[in-house]
Design a protein around this motif. Sequence first.
Motif, PDB file in Angstrom:
ATOM      1  N   PHE A   1      39.873  35.012  36.508  1.00  0.00           N
ATOM      2  CA  PHE A   1      39.992  36.455  36.701  1.00  0.00           C
ATOM      3  C   PHE A   1      41.445  36.856  36.930  1.00  0.00           C
ATOM      4  CE2 PHE A   1      35.702  35.428  37.867  1.00  0.00           C
ATOM      5  CZ  PHE A   1      34.956  36.518  37.445  1.00  0.00           C
ATOM      6  N   ASP A   2      41.831  37.950  36.298  1.00  0.00           N
ATOM      7  CA  ASP A   2      43.037  38.652  36.702  1.00  0.00           C
ATOM      8  C   ASP A   2      42.718  39.339  38.043  1.00  0.00           C
ATOM      9  OD1 ASP A   2      45.540  40.124  36.356  1.00  0.00           O
ATOM     10  OD2 ASP A   2      44.242  41.861  35.971  1.00  0.00           O
ATOM     11  N   LEU A   3      43.724  39.757  38.788  1.00  0.00           N
ATOM     12  CA  LEU A   3      43.446  40.427  40.075  1.00  0.00           C
ATOM     13  C   LEU A   3      43.666  41.936  39.999  1.00  0.00           C
ATOM     14  CD1 LEU A   3      45.004  37.956  42.721  1.00  0.00           C
ATOM     15  CD2 LEU A   3      42.633  38.150  41.968  1.00  0.00           C
ATOM     16  N   ASP A   4      44.951  42.354  39.867  1.00  0.00           N
ATOM     17  CA  ASP A   4      45.279  43.785  39.953  1.00  0.00           C
ATOM     18  C   ASP A   4      44.631  44.565  38.818  1.00  0.00           C
ATOM     19  OD1 ASP A   4      46.863  43.476  42.247  1.00  0.00           O
ATOM     20  OD2 ASP A   4      48.634  42.968  41.051  1.00  0.00           O
ATOM     21  N   ASP A   5      43.945  45.611  39.175  1.00  0.00           N
ATOM     22  CA  ASP A   5      43.213  46.484  38.248  1.00  0.00           C
ATOM     23  C   ASP A   5      42.035  45.787  37.572  1.00  0.00           C
ATOM     24  OD1 ASP A   5      44.661  48.789  38.805  1.00  0.00           O
ATOM     25  OD2 ASP A   5      46.241  48.261  37.394  1.00  0.00           O
ATOM     26  N   THR A   6      41.745  44.576  38.027  1.00  0.00           N
ATOM     27  CA  THR A   6      40.523  43.898  37.580  1.00  0.00           C
ATOM     28  C   THR A   6      39.534  43.804  38.748  1.00  0.00           C
ATOM     29  OG1 THR A   6      41.628  42.681  35.821  1.00  0.00           O
ATOM     30  CG2 THR A   6      39.577  41.738  36.647  1.00  0.00           C
ATOM     31  N   LEU A   7      40.014  43.282  39.895  1.00  0.00           N
ATOM     32  CA  LEU A   7      39.130  43.219  41.070  1.00  0.00           C
ATOM     33  C   LEU A   7      39.309  44.440  41.976  1.00  0.00           C
ATOM     34  CD1 LEU A   7      39.238  39.453  42.135  1.00  0.00           C
ATOM     35  CD2 LEU A   7      37.936  40.565  40.333  1.00  0.00           C
TER      36      LEU A   7
ATOM     37  N   GLY B   1      39.794  40.217  32.379  1.00  0.00           N
ATOM     38  CA  GLY B   1      40.958  40.977  32.841  1.00  0.00           C
ATOM     39  C   GLY B   1      41.009  42.365  32.242  1.00  0.00           C
ATOM     40  N   ASP B   2      41.903  43.188  32.793  1.00  0.00           N
ATOM     41  CA  ASP B   2      41.975  44.592  32.357  1.00  0.00           C
ATOM     42  C   ASP B   2      43.028  44.812  31.278  1.00  0.00           C
ATOM     43  OD1 ASP B   2      44.048  44.235  34.569  1.00  0.00           O
ATOM     44  OD2 ASP B   2      44.597  46.197  33.762  1.00  0.00           O
ATOM     45  N   HIS B   3      43.928  43.841  31.094  1.00  0.00           N
ATOM     46  CA  HIS B   3      45.074  44.114  30.222  1.00  0.00           C
ATOM     47  C   HIS B   3      44.829  43.553  28.816  1.00  0.00           C
ATOM     48  CE1 HIS B   3      49.147  44.544  28.769  1.00  0.00           C
ATOM     49  NE2 HIS B   3      49.460  45.192  29.879  1.00  0.00           N
TER      50      HIS B   3
HETATM   51 MG   LIG Z   1      45.609  43.463  35.764  1.00  0.00          MG
END
Ligand SMILES: [Mg+2]
Length: 240
Positions: free
Chosen positions: A7-13, A180-182
């Motif tokens: 998992f990505d963290l920022d803007d994902t979790l 992830g979000d990106h």
């Molecule tokens: Mg992110």
Amino acid sequence: MIKVITFDLDDTLWEVTPVLMRAENLLFDWLQTHCPAVMQRFSIRSLRAMRMELVKSRPDLVHRITEARHHALQTAMLRAGISEAAARQLADRAMEVFMAARHDVELFDEVEEVIAQLHGDYLLGVLTNGNADIYRLPLGRYFSFAFSAESLNSSKPMPLHFERTLEKTGARPEEIIHVGDHPEHDVAAAQRLGWYTIWLNRDQLDAIPGSQPSATIQRFAELPACIRQIELHAARHARP
Ligand SMILES: [Mg+2]
């Protein structure tokens, strides 16, 4: 068969912008009280500009954002006439304030429940470009490993986060899903190495060329079903 989910963290979790804004505000409140000389000389905006300039002149800090911020604070303190020894100590304390606030995150809906559930069936990992440490959060207990841009001195979409995951887990690319979000840093980067990818596209953005996620979700609650679909696909295409 899928064995690992990263998992990505920022803007994902969690959403990162409000966290960073609050952390910066708390940092500046702290500076106001403990280093008024800095705040007389600099504004929030000029301190930020100084940090950006610093990173431009120190390419070695590009992936090490905590150190870059520390260095910028220390430089601002020196310019405000604070001694070198005092500046180092004050910058350490200021960064503790900032990093505590940096970890005061609000998880998106269902993140905790879904991660807890997946933890029973898969090895979970973190691949982040940011400076949040999953092990400072209660959620960290579900994760077996975490690679950050700071720990690797490399940022996604460069392949090092993904390569290290392969080494660490012994899994093959087709046994891993990255979430992830990106579209570039998460989806295209992992896809180039043959991983399955799930794009968390909360705002229903248009896809970008070269980024073709195995699946797209809008909310975390959709993740388990989406993983099952990928499992079915993986089972049909499994190597003997
Ligand atoms: Mg992110």
